[in-house]
Each structure stands twice: as C-alpha cells, then as structure tokens.
Design a protein around this motif. Structure first.
Motif, PDB file in Angstrom:
ATOM      1  N   LEU A 116      -4.919  15.648  -2.477  1.00 15.01           N
ATOM      2  CA  LEU A 116      -4.343  16.889  -3.006  1.00 15.01           C
ATOM      3  C   LEU A 116      -5.037  18.055  -2.316  1.00 15.01           C
ATOM      4  O   LEU A 116      -6.266  18.173  -2.342  1.00 15.01           O
ATOM      5  N   THR A 117      -4.222  18.896  -1.668  1.00 13.34           N
ATOM      6  CA  THR A 117      -4.731  20.065  -0.942  1.00 13.34           C
ATOM      7  C   THR A 117      -4.264  21.313  -1.678  1.00 13.34           C
ATOM      8  O   THR A 117      -3.120  21.369  -2.118  1.00 13.34           O
ATOM      9  N   THR A 118      -5.121  22.321  -1.796  1.00 11.96           N
ATOM     10  CA  THR A 118      -4.770  23.460  -2.655  1.00 11.96           C
ATOM     11  C   THR A 118      -4.573  24.774  -1.889  1.00 11.96           C
ATOM     12  O   THR A 118      -4.365  25.802  -2.500  1.00 11.96           O
ATOM     13  N   TYR A 119      -4.661  24.736  -0.571  1.00 10.00           N
ATOM     14  CA  TYR A 119      -4.421  25.982   0.190  1.00 10.00           C
ATOM     15  C   TYR A 119      -3.699  25.679   1.501  1.00 10.00           C
ATOM     16  O   TYR A 119      -4.143  26.023   2.594  1.00 10.00           O
ATOM     17  N   SER A 120      -2.549  25.074   1.333  1.00 10.09           N
ATOM     18  CA  SER A 120      -1.719  24.706   2.482  1.00 10.09           C
ATOM     19  C   SER A 120      -0.777  25.876   2.816  1.00 10.09           C
ATOM     20  O   SER A 120      -0.387  26.627   1.927  1.00 10.09           O
ATOM     21  N   PRO A 121      -0.375  26.023   4.099  1.00  9.17           N
ATOM     22  CA  PRO A 121       0.584  27.092   4.422  1.00  9.17           C
ATOM     23  C   PRO A 121       1.967  26.846   3.834  1.00  9.17           C
ATOM     24  O   PRO A 121       2.776  27.758   3.730  1.00  9.17           O
ATOM     25  N   TYR A 122       2.273  25.618   3.461  1.00  8.49           N
ATOM     26  CA  TYR A 122       3.548  25.357   2.777  1.00  8.49           C
ATOM     27  C   TYR A 122       3.287  24.443   1.597  1.00  8.49           C
ATOM     28  O   TYR A 122       2.247  23.784   1.511  1.00  8.49           O
ATOM     29  N   GLU A 123       4.272  24.417   0.681  1.00 10.79           N
ATOM     30  CA  GLU A 123       4.136  23.554  -0.497  1.00 10.79           C
ATOM     31  C   GLU A 123       5.094  22.381  -0.348  1.00 10.79           C
ATOM     32  O   GLU A 123       6.303  22.575  -0.163  1.00 10.79           O
ATOM     33  N   GLY A 124       4.573  21.188  -0.401  1.00 10.67           N
ATOM     34  CA  GLY A 124       5.423  20.012  -0.286  1.00 10.67           C
ATOM     35  C   GLY A 124       4.588  18.754  -0.392  1.00 10.67           C
ATOM     36  O   GLY A 124       3.391  18.825  -0.687  1.00 10.67           O
ATOM     37  N   TRP A 125       5.228  17.609  -0.161  1.00  9.03           N
ATOM     38  CA  TRP A 125       4.483  16.346  -0.211  1.00  9.03           C
ATOM     39  C   TRP A 125       5.132  15.314   0.688  1.00  9.03           C
ATOM     40  O   TRP A 125       6.293  15.444   1.069  1.00  9.03           O
ATOM     41  N   ARG A 126       4.357  14.321   1.049  1.00  5.36           N
ATOM     42  CA  ARG A 126       4.885  13.230   1.869  1.00  5.36           C
ATOM     43  C   ARG A 126       4.254  11.921   1.420  1.00  5.36           C
ATOM     44  O   ARG A 126       3.114  11.891   0.949  1.00  5.36           O
ATOM     45  N   GLY A 131      -9.794  20.060 -16.994  1.00  4.07           N
ATOM     46  CA  GLY A 131     -10.264  18.757 -16.497  1.00  4.07           C
ATOM     47  C   GLY A 131     -10.178  18.642 -14.987  1.00  4.07           C
ATOM     48  O   GLY A 131     -10.249  17.545 -14.436  1.00  4.07           O
ATOM     49  N   SER A 132      -9.981  19.786 -14.295  1.00  2.00           N
ATOM     50  CA  SER A 132      -9.798  19.881 -12.846  1.00  2.00           C
ATOM     51  C   SER A 132      -8.375  19.466 -12.462  1.00  2.00           C
ATOM     52  O   SER A 132      -7.663  18.838 -13.254  1.00  2.00           O
ATOM     53  N   LEU A 133      -7.991  19.773 -11.235  1.00  2.00           N
ATOM     54  CA  LEU A 133      -6.627  19.436 -10.793  1.00  2.00           C
ATOM     55  C   LEU A 133      -6.442  17.930 -10.654  1.00  2.00           C
ATOM     56  O   LEU A 133      -5.318  17.432 -10.616  1.00  2.00           O
ATOM     57  N   TRP A 134      -7.536  17.198 -10.609  1.00  2.00           N
ATOM     58  CA  TRP A 134      -7.463  15.723 -10.637  1.00  2.00           C
ATOM     59  C   TRP A 134      -6.701  15.262 -11.874  1.00  2.00           C
ATOM     60  O   TRP A 134      -6.098  14.190 -11.879  1.00  2.00           O
ATOM     61  N   VAL A 135      -6.825  16.071 -12.956  1.00  2.00           N
ATOM     62  CA  VAL A 135      -6.148  15.710 -14.203  1.00  2.00           C
ATOM     63  C   VAL A 135      -4.937  16.613 -14.409  1.00  2.00           C
ATOM     64  O   VAL A 135      -3.812  16.132 -14.553  1.00  2.00           O
ATOM     65  N   HIS A 136      -5.155  17.924 -14.399  1.00  2.00           N
ATOM     66  CA  HIS A 136      -4.062  18.845 -14.716  1.00  2.00           C
ATOM     67  C   HIS A 136      -2.847  18.639 -13.804  1.00  2.00           C
ATOM     68  O   HIS A 136      -1.716  18.573 -14.271  1.00  2.00           O
ATOM     69  N   LYS A 137      -3.072  18.554 -12.511  1.00  2.00           N
ATOM     70  CA  LYS A 137      -1.954  18.450 -11.563  1.00  2.00           C
ATOM     71  C   LYS A 137      -1.665  16.989 -11.193  1.00  2.00           C
ATOM     72  O   LYS A 137      -0.522  16.543 -11.216  1.00  2.00           O
ATOM     73  N   SER A 138      -2.730  16.255 -10.853  1.00  2.00           N
ATOM     74  CA  SER A 138      -2.510  14.900 -10.332  1.00  2.00           C
ATOM     75  C   SER A 138      -1.946  13.953 -11.381  1.00  2.00           C
ATOM     76  O   SER A 138      -1.401  12.909 -11.024  1.00  2.00           O
ATOM     77  N   THR A 139      -2.058  14.294 -12.669  1.00  2.00           N
ATOM     78  CA  THR A 139      -1.459  13.436 -13.705  1.00  2.00           C
ATOM     79  C   THR A 139       0.023  13.219 -13.403  1.00  2.00           C
ATOM     80  O   THR A 139       0.557  12.125 -13.605  1.00  2.00           O
ATOM     81  N   HIS A 140       0.710  14.263 -12.900  1.00  2.00           N
ATOM     82  CA  HIS A 140       2.117  14.131 -12.511  1.00  2.00           C
ATOM     83  C   HIS A 140       2.263  13.072 -11.417  1.00  2.00           C
ATOM     84  O   HIS A 140       3.140  12.214 -11.474  1.00  2.00           O
ATOM     85  N   HIS A 141       1.407  13.185 -10.387  1.00  2.00           N
ATOM     86  CA  HIS A 141       1.540  12.313  -9.217  1.00  2.00           C
ATOM     87  C   HIS A 141       1.169  10.873  -9.591  1.00  2.00           C
ATOM     88  O   HIS A 141       1.846   9.927  -9.196  1.00  2.00           O
ATOM     89  N   SER A 150       0.843  -1.208   0.000  1.00  2.00           N
ATOM     90  CA  SER A 150       0.000   0.000   0.000  1.00  2.00           C
ATOM     91  C   SER A 150       0.870   1.245   0.000  1.00  2.00           C
ATOM     92  O   SER A 150       2.045   1.204   0.390  1.00  2.00           O
ATOM     93  N   VAL A 151       0.273   2.342  -0.456  1.00  2.00           N
ATOM     94  CA  VAL A 151       0.990   3.619  -0.549  1.00  2.00           C
ATOM     95  C   VAL A 151       0.094   4.735  -0.017  1.00  2.00           C
ATOM     96  O   VAL A 151      -1.098   4.787  -0.338  1.00  2.00           O
ATOM     97  N   ASP A 152       0.670   5.616   0.809  1.00  2.00           N
ATOM     98  CA  ASP A 152      -0.016   6.850   1.207  1.00  2.00           C
ATOM     99  C   ASP A 152       0.719   7.982   0.520  1.00  2.00           C
ATOM    100  O   ASP A 152       1.938   8.105   0.692  1.00  2.00           O
ATOM    101  N   PHE A 153       0.012   8.815  -0.240  1.00  2.00           N
ATOM    102  CA  PHE A 153       0.676   9.882  -0.992  1.00  2.00           C
ATOM    103  C   PHE A 153      -0.158  11.152  -0.858  1.00  2.00           C
ATOM    104  O   PHE A 153      -1.337  11.167  -1.236  1.00  2.00           O
ATOM    105  N   HIS A 154       0.444  12.206  -0.298  1.00  2.00           N
ATOM    106  CA  HIS A 154      -0.313  13.434  -0.034  1.00  2.00           C
ATOM    107  C   HIS A 154       0.482  14.640  -0.506  1.00  2.00           C
ATOM    108  O   HIS A 154       1.647  14.803  -0.118  1.00  2.00           O
ATOM    109  N   TRP A 155      -0.142  15.445  -1.371  1.00  2.00           N
ATOM    110  CA  TRP A 155       0.530  16.599  -1.991  1.00  2.00           C
ATOM    111  C   TRP A 155      -0.163  17.859  -1.526  1.00  2.00           C
ATOM    112  O   TRP A 155      -1.390  17.961  -1.583  1.00  2.00           O
TER     113      TRP A 155
END
Ligand SMILES: NC(=O)c1ccc[n+]([C@@H]2O[C@H](COP(=O)([O-])OP(=O)(O)OC[C@H]3O[C@@H](n4cnc5c(N)ncnc54)[C@H](O)[C@@H]3O)[C@@H](O)[C@H]2O)c1
Length: 464
Positions: free
Chosen positions: A321-331, A209-219, A182-187
C-alpha cells in the motif's frame, strides 16, 4: 406484514449467512417500520447510512435516534439526513429511550467495539462500518459479545459488490486458472486521497489502527474472499517516510497556515460547503481539525506498507500500500496452476488517459458522485494460450458501484440468491483486520505473526 418488510428481514438474514442464527430483531409478523439508531454522524454516517437510507427506503425503515459526541455535528447531521428523530450525545440513553431494533455504527474506528458490544448487550442487532475494530483485544471482545448475544452483527463491506471485483471472483470460482498459487496485489493512493488520511484522525494509530487496518481491511477482505481461504501467517515491513515529521514545514491547520503558498498539499476547506458544515463549524465542541497539517509531529502511522501473507490453503500473497502516488489505482496478478489473471483499475497509462486526480478525490469524498459508467479490462491468460481481455462495466463513483449494490442487496433485492457469496459476516470482518493487525505486530517485532495467536479464531483452509 408488507412485502418490502418481509424482503428486508430476509435480506438481513442472508447478510448474516456466516453466522449460525438468523437475526432476531426482524421477527416475522411485524407491520411497522424497522427502527434504526445510528451512532457517528460524520460523512459516512450522514450520507451512505443516513440520507441515502431515508431517500431510498423510507417505506420500510425509520430513524428513531442519532448519536454523536459532537453536538454541533449531530444537529447538522440530523438536518442533512432529513429525519425528525431524537438526538443524543449518550449512546446508552439513546438505546434505552428509543428502543431501536438495529444500531448502525459509523464512528471513528477505534470506538466501534464500544457501540457494537453495548448495542448487542442492550438487545439490538448491529451493523458496523469497516473496519470491525482496530486491535486484537477489541476484536476478541467483539467475538465474545457476539457469541453471548442472541442478536447479530453485520460488517458493511462494500468493495466485494463492485462488478469488477465480482468478475474476478467469478473467474476463480469457475476454475479459470486452476488451483490458486500466489497473488500480487498493490494499491496506490494518490497525493489527494492518500494525503487526506494524514490530515484526519486516521493519521493516529490510536484512532484508526493505521492504514494497515483502516484501509487495507477492504483489500484483505477482497483477497480472503477471492482466495476463498483464511490467512494463517503475515510478515511485514512499514515506515513513515513522507508525511508527519518528514514534512518540509508545519502549520496549525491549512486555513491559517503561513506556508499555504509553498505547500503542495494546501487544501482550502472553506471552498467546500459540506466540509465546513460537517466539521469546521463544530470544532469548538471537540477540537477536531478536519484540515489539520499532514506534517504534524503526532502522526504515527505508516505511509509505506508491504507484507507477505500465507493462507491456510497455501496461497501466498505479496501486498503493498502506497500513500503518495501520482495516480490512484491498483493492480493485481493471480497465478494458478492453469494460468493467470491480471486485473487493475484506474492506471492512467494503460488507457492513455489523463485523469484529474483532485476532481476524482473530491467526488469520492463527498460520496455524492454521479453514476458515470466506465469499462475496465480483466485479463485471463491460460497456460499455452493467447490471453483474453474481458471488459467489465462499472460505476466510477461509490467504490466502483459497490456501495449502491450493498444497499440494494440489503433493502431491495434480498431474495435473490447470491452465487458469489458476497455477504460478509463477523468472521470475515475479523479475518480482514487480523492481517493488518498482524502486519503491525510483525513490524514491531521483526517476526512473522501467526493469525491464530491474535484471537481464538483458527484459520480455515476454506472459508465457509
Ligand atoms: N466502507 C467505506 O467505504 C467507508 C468509507 C468512509 C468511511 N467508512 C467508515 O465509516 C466510519 C466513519 O468514517 P467517517 O469518514 O464518516 O469519519 P468522520 O470523522 O466523518 O465521522 C466519525 C464521527 O464519529 C464521531 N465520533 C468519534 N468518536 C466518537 C465516540 N466515541 N462516540 C460517538 N461518536 C464519535 C465523530 O464526532 C464524527 O462525527 C469509519 O469507521 C470509517 O472507516 C467506510
């Protein structure tokens, strides 16, 4: 034929390794430069696929045509790229008159399919920016066109090429944690980068196509590649709770907004010369407002997204995928039968760092950031053992150095065999967007969506 030309031909064939036939436009025996036409002279087209190619690879390639529906941006783009080629507002006319061997597509996401399909039909190889396209119908049309054509289609995924992403791949490939479970991936997008999507065309479902496509395609592409399998089913939740209609006030655009002193998201585009020259100076042609209000009513994408994905090899993914976080990163955490990998980037508290999020965003958007090096740890924790910290060196700009490496692979070091399989073909492009498209369909229907119901592609247990 020059050595560099031969290298280029070979690189393109390797990039298309997941397709059956080597790219045809690059037939051996030619001594002339590769003829390129580009459609979409926005920030990505003029910088990464424009000026950078002219600056770095002019000995082996030349632009023969540039196209955009905005004639003002087109002329500025030509000047910025530094080419003397012809410009067109009609794609077919450009291809007929300039006869390119390769078409590069860097338009708004929802229009990629038009130029991919026309380019292939008109006898060109095509390199498109991500995402391949924005819905399953256009995706199927692209798959059909690619199968009918003897030309080839490449999707320019860059994240795989970051040394950090490659290290994770290497650990998994070397069986460091056994069989994946399993994988947990949070951007997390910050209030500069995340907000910028809602100012632009990206805020409309129809365009990106929403960020589900535009951004998440990378992830999703990274995850498909790491997991080394293809997605079979997705279930998702999503909502618009912060931007768009939820805002405390609205204005026409930041430049003229009466709330500029109260709005924390106020952005003064007039202070950014490149943004003015690229967008604001050409609004009269197409009405596109680059500093549009991110609280406007017609924003219809999600700003909160969460999904579960099941893979054909039985790995399960928890994604958000969160779009208004105080910092930009992922875990991320990857669980295997013999241990766990933990990976993250840009989480300020982990380094006791204070990052200027605004400055970081400005560098990424301008796509001109200097190659400052940084180190980010990957944790390998095998069952019954103490954890190991692996420090990975990478660039701060250009998607962790992925941008530069993707180009270098295509144009400079094509003959090096890539043991990590970082080359992405059409199937990779499709599989990465189909998760996001499936997530949208799942939110609409409240049901899990089978990836095999979206197009005629059937998920494979192992990518190949
Ligand atoms: N891989 C990455 O990291 C990365 C980064 C940024 C952008 N991108 C991709 O690059 C593409 C362009 O993004 P951008 O940020 O440069 O956007 P942009 O808005 O700056 O540029 C898009 C250009 O396309 C033009 N255009 C729109 N509709 C058109 C049509 N029907 N025909 C011809 N031209 C049309 C616009 O006038 C504009 O000049 C997008 O697909 C985006 O997803 C990828």
């Amino acid at each position: 034929m020059t050595n560099s030309r031969r290298k280029f031909i070979s690189s393109i064939s390797m990039l298309a390794a997941t397709t059956a036939v080597p790219l045809s436009a690059f037939s051996f025996g030619k001594s002339k430069k590769l003829k390129i036409a580009l459609v979409g002279t926005g920030v990505r087209g003029t910088s990464f696929w424009g000026k950078r190619l002219v600056d770095q690879y002019s000995d082996i390639l030349e632009f023969v045509g540039l196209c955009d529906i905005n004639p003002g941006r087109l002329e500025y783009g030509k000047e910025y790229i530094g080419t003397s080629c012809r410009t067109f507002t009609d794609f077919e006319e450009m291809v007929k008159k300039t006869k390119p061997e390769l078409v590069i597509v860097t338009t708004k996401d929802s229009t990629h399919h038009e130029y991919i399909i026309k380019g292939l039909e008109m006898g060109c190889d095509v390199l498109t920016e991500k995402p391949l396209t924005t819905d399953e119908i256009k995706c199927q049309a692209i798959l059909d066109a690619e199968r009918k054509s003897d030309k080839k289609l490449i999707v320019g995924f860059n994240y795989r090429w970051s040394p950090y992403a490659t290290k994770v791949k290497e650990l998994i490939m070397n069986n460091a944690i056994g069989k994946l479970v399993s994988v947990d991936f949070h951007w997390y997008l910050n209030t500069y980068h995340g907000a910028s999507y809602f100012r632009r065309w990206h805020g409309e479902m129809e365009s990106g196509g929403s960020l589900w496509v535009h951004k998440s395609t990378h992830h999703f592409d990274l995850l498909n590649w790491w997991i080394d399998s293809e997605p079979s089913e997705v279930f998702a939740y999503g909502d618009l709770e912060f931007y768009g209609k939820n805002g405390p006030f609205k204005g026409e655009k930041c430049r003229t907004c009466e709330h500029k002193h109260d709005c924390k998201f106020h952005w003064d585009i007039t202070k950014d010369e490149r943004m003015m020259k690229l967008y604001a100076n050409h609004e009269n042609h197409d009405g596109y407002i680059r500093d549009n209000c991110l609280f406007r009513e017609d924003i219809d994408i999600y700003d909160k997204m969460s999904a579960q994905v099941k893979y054909a090899n039985n790995t399960v993914l928890n994604y958000s995928l969160t779009t208004y976080s105080p910092y930009e990163g992922w875990r991320m955490g990857i669980n295997g039968t013999e241990g766990r990998i933990e990976a993250w980037q840009d989480i300020p508290y982990f380094k006791n760092d204070s990052i200027d999020e605004a400055e970081k965003h400005a560098k990424e958007m301008a796509q001109t950031g200097k190659e400052e090096l940084t180190y980010e740890p990957v944790i390998l924790h095998k069952l019954w053992n103490k954890h190991e910290t692996i420090q990975v060196g990478l660039e701060k700009s250009g998607h962790g150095g992925g941008d530069k490496r993707l180009h270098d692979k295509i144009f400079k070091n094509p003959e090096t065999v890539d043991e990590y399989g970082r080359t992405a073909g059409v199937r990779d492009g499709a599989m990465s967007i189909l998760i996001g498209i499936g997530a949208r369909r799942s939110i609409e229907s409240g049901q899990p969506i089978k990836i095999s119901d979206l197009t005629d592609l059937k998920p494979k247990v192992q990518r190949g």
